[in-house]
Design a protein around this motif. Sequence first.
Motif, PDB file in Angstrom:
ATOM      1  N   SER A   1       8.713  29.190 -11.349  1.00 36.07           N
ATOM      2  CA  SER A   1       8.279  30.556 -11.629  1.00 36.07           C
ATOM      3  C   SER A   1       7.430  31.104 -10.495  1.00 36.07           C
ATOM      4  N   SER A   2       6.512  30.276  -9.989  1.00 36.08           N
ATOM      5  CA  SER A   2       5.649  30.695  -8.893  1.00 36.08           C
ATOM      6  C   SER A   2       6.446  30.968  -7.627  1.00 36.08           C
ATOM      7  N   THR A   3       7.523  30.208  -7.426  1.00 35.55           N
ATOM      8  CA  THR A   3       8.331  30.341  -6.223  1.00 35.55           C
ATOM      9  C   THR A   3       9.123  31.645  -6.193  1.00 35.55           C
ATOM     10  N   ILE A   4       9.605  32.090  -7.356  1.00 32.84           N
ATOM     11  CA  ILE A   4      10.490  33.266  -7.375  1.00 32.84           C
ATOM     12  C   ILE A   4       9.820  34.529  -7.908  1.00 32.84           C
ATOM     13  N   LYS A   5       8.525  34.456  -8.190  1.00 35.22           N
ATOM     14  CA  LYS A   5       7.856  35.581  -8.854  1.00 35.22           C
ATOM     15  C   LYS A   5       7.898  36.881  -8.043  1.00 35.22           C
ATOM     16  N   ASP A   6       8.023  36.765  -6.699  1.00 30.24           N
ATOM     17  CA  ASP A   6       8.073  37.969  -5.871  1.00 30.24           C
ATOM     18  C   ASP A   6       9.495  38.498  -5.699  1.00 30.24           C
ATOM     19  N   ASN A   7      10.477  37.752  -6.254  1.00 34.65           N
ATOM     20  CA  ASN A   7      11.875  38.142  -6.064  1.00 34.65           C
ATOM     21  C   ASN A   7      12.536  38.677  -7.320  1.00 34.65           C
ATOM     22  N   ILE A   8      11.872  38.482  -8.457  1.00 34.12           N
ATOM     23  CA  ILE A   8      12.508  38.855  -9.716  1.00 34.12           C
ATOM     24  C   ILE A   8      11.440  39.341 -10.686  1.00 34.12           C
ATOM     25  N   GLU A   9      11.794  40.294 -11.537  1.00 33.34           N
ATOM     26  CA  GLU A   9      10.795  40.949 -12.384  1.00 33.34           C
ATOM     27  C   GLU A   9      10.237  40.038 -13.465  1.00 33.34           C
ATOM     28  N   ASN A  10      11.098  39.306 -14.149  1.00 31.08           N
ATOM     29  CA  ASN A  10      10.657  38.411 -15.224  1.00 31.08           C
ATOM     30  C   ASN A  10      11.127  36.984 -14.929  1.00 31.08           C
ATOM     31  N   PRO A  11      10.392  36.274 -14.055  1.00 28.98           N
ATOM     32  CA  PRO A  11      10.843  34.933 -13.642  1.00 28.98           C
ATOM     33  C   PRO A  11      11.010  33.941 -14.786  1.00 28.98           C
ATOM     34  N   ASP A  12      10.085  33.977 -15.767  1.00 28.84           N
ATOM     35  CA  ASP A  12      10.182  33.013 -16.871  1.00 28.84           C
ATOM     36  C   ASP A  12      11.437  33.243 -17.718  1.00 28.84           C
ATOM     37  N   GLU A  13      11.750  34.509 -17.962  1.00 33.67           N
ATOM     38  CA  GLU A  13      12.962  34.829 -18.715  1.00 33.67           C
ATOM     39  C   GLU A  13      14.207  34.398 -17.938  1.00 33.67           C
ATOM     40  N   PHE A  14      14.175  34.595 -16.639  1.00 31.77           N
ATOM     41  CA  PHE A  14      15.315  34.211 -15.804  1.00 31.77           C
ATOM     42  C   PHE A  14      15.517  32.693 -15.841  1.00 31.77           C
ATOM     43  N   ILE A  15      14.428  31.945 -15.747  1.00 32.54           N
ATOM     44  CA  ILE A  15      14.515  30.478 -15.799  1.00 32.54           C
ATOM     45  C   ILE A  15      15.023  30.031 -17.163  1.00 32.54           C
ATOM     46  N   ASP A  16      14.525  30.680 -18.230  1.00 31.28           N
ATOM     47  CA  ASP A  16      14.966  30.336 -19.587  1.00 31.28           C
ATOM     48  C   ASP A  16      16.460  30.559 -19.779  1.00 31.28           C
ATOM     49  N   SER A  17      17.022  31.523 -19.051  1.00 33.03           N
ATOM     50  CA  SER A  17      18.457  31.796 -19.201  1.00 33.03           C
ATOM     51  C   SER A  17      19.292  30.591 -18.792  1.00 33.03           C
ATOM     52  N   PHE A  18      18.707  29.707 -17.975  1.00 31.63           N
ATOM     53  CA  PHE A  18      19.389  28.471 -17.592  1.00 31.63           C
ATOM     54  C   PHE A  18      18.985  27.309 -18.489  1.00 31.63           C
ATOM     55  N   LEU A  19      17.687  27.216 -18.793  1.00 35.00           N
ATOM     56  CA  LEU A  19      17.182  26.069 -19.546  1.00 35.00           C
ATOM     57  C   LEU A  19      17.637  26.071 -21.003  1.00 35.00           C
ATOM     58  N   LYS A  20      17.877  27.246 -21.569  1.00 33.09           N
ATOM     59  CA  LYS A  20      18.208  27.322 -22.992  1.00 33.09           C
ATOM     60  C   LYS A  20      19.694  27.127 -23.287  1.00 33.09           C
ATOM     61  N   ARG A  21      20.502  27.058 -22.267  1.00 33.12           N
ATOM     62  CA  ARG A  21      21.930  26.840 -22.500  1.00 33.12           C
ATOM     63  C   ARG A  21      22.200  25.354 -22.697  1.00 33.12           C
ATOM     64  N   LYS A  22      23.186  25.054 -23.504  1.00 32.81           N
ATOM     65  CA  LYS A  22      23.481  23.662 -23.832  1.00 32.81           C
ATOM     66  C   LYS A  22      24.059  22.910 -22.636  1.00 32.81           C
ATOM     67  N   GLU A  23      24.931  23.576 -21.876  1.00 33.75           N
ATOM     68  CA  GLU A  23      25.533  22.889 -20.747  1.00 33.75           C
ATOM     69  C   GLU A  23      24.548  22.839 -19.577  1.00 33.75           C
ATOM     70  N   LYS A  24      24.645  21.786 -18.785  1.00 35.41           N
ATOM     71  CA  LYS A  24      23.746  21.613 -17.644  1.00 35.41           C
ATOM     72  C   LYS A  24      24.310  22.352 -16.442  1.00 35.41           C
ATOM     73  N   PHE A  25      23.498  23.173 -15.836  1.00 37.01           N
ATOM     74  CA  PHE A  25      23.921  23.885 -14.643  1.00 37.01           C
ATOM     75  C   PHE A  25      23.770  22.971 -13.430  1.00 37.01           C
ATOM     76  N   ILE A  26      24.786  22.951 -12.589  1.00 34.46           N
ATOM     77  CA  ILE A  26      24.747  22.194 -11.347  1.00 34.46           C
ATOM     78  C   ILE A  26      24.881  23.179 -10.199  1.00 34.46           C
ATOM     79  N   ILE A  27      24.115  22.954  -9.164  1.00 32.37           N
ATOM     80  CA  ILE A  27      24.162  23.844  -8.021  1.00 32.37           C
ATOM     81  C   ILE A  27      25.582  23.921  -7.465  1.00 32.37           C
ATOM     82  N   TYR A  28      25.922  25.049  -6.853  1.00 32.29           N
ATOM     83  CA  TYR A  28      27.253  25.242  -6.278  1.00 32.29           C
ATOM     84  C   TYR A  28      27.644  24.090  -5.359  1.00 32.29           C
TER      85      TYR A  28
END
Length: 305
Positions: free
Chosen positions: A246-273
């Motif tokens: 959150s601290s790393t991206i706070k200057d790049n996105i309006e709601n960093p915690d919500e953005f992070i949650d969009s990945f953490l709350k999904r059942k499937e694991k996201f893997i980097i490209y």
Amino acid sequence: MINPSKYPFLVPIEKVLKDQGGISIFDIISVDGDSLKSAKERISLIIENKRPIPSYNSYRNPNLVFYSLLLILSVLYDRRLMKRIIQEESEMFVAELKKESEDDLLSMASYLGVKVERREISYWEKNRKKILSFTLPFLNYIRDLPKNIEDLRLCNQIVKDGYVYIDKVRLVELLKTKIQEKILSLVKPISLSKIPDSIRDILSLKGGKTPPCIEVIMRKKERNPEEVRTLVVYMIDIGIDRSTISSTIKDNIENPDEFIDSFLKRKEKFIIYSCKKMKELGLCIDDCNVKNPLQLYFGRAERTS
């Protein structure tokens, strides 16, 4: 009197910085390379289970070595690694405490907020006289009691007139848990984008090599949406604490915690490209001979196990 060179956490970081001219810890370790090098060596020795680990008293500037070590932990902010390092450090402090006088133990207890007094009681056990030299008020003992140490359980102590009586061995064990709490409280997450180039190589202590494509994104102050998404997924995949992300991206996105949650709350694991996809997106900057950036990072991950 307790020697603060053996217990550098006794000297607040503010005093250390003031004594060095009031500059930041980043500036100090950029100039004083020996302290940072010693801190990195301590962490490496612990990770690799090598001994001996030097006493802080053996360093030219023990306070800077200690706070450099905490800085490294703050940058990495890996809870598993933190727990291991702090456990090992506290064990070394305990080894020193066992050699201290009762007066020095009382001084350390006072500093750590443990309300203990010298008050003696004796009793007989199997034809042997035992003496307990320290007491804590009953409620304080319950508050400070570690939950996972059998010898410190209340049922194993002598309680009289509202006081719990313990010996030196148990007092040192109690102080060890307080030292661990103290050190942990000093470790604060640091945004990866704020790390000076002079100490960026400490990221390798956590596991493997930071992929060049991720390194470039980390260095940027302004990131486009795809770069933010890639960085967040990568940091999640390698186990970076969410507060650091959150601290790393706070200057790049309006709601960093919500953005992070969009990945953490999904059942499937996201893997980097994959590296192929990174090239298609224009995010690949070098041919690393891997199929996925995570292969570079986890190449030496066994060092932290």
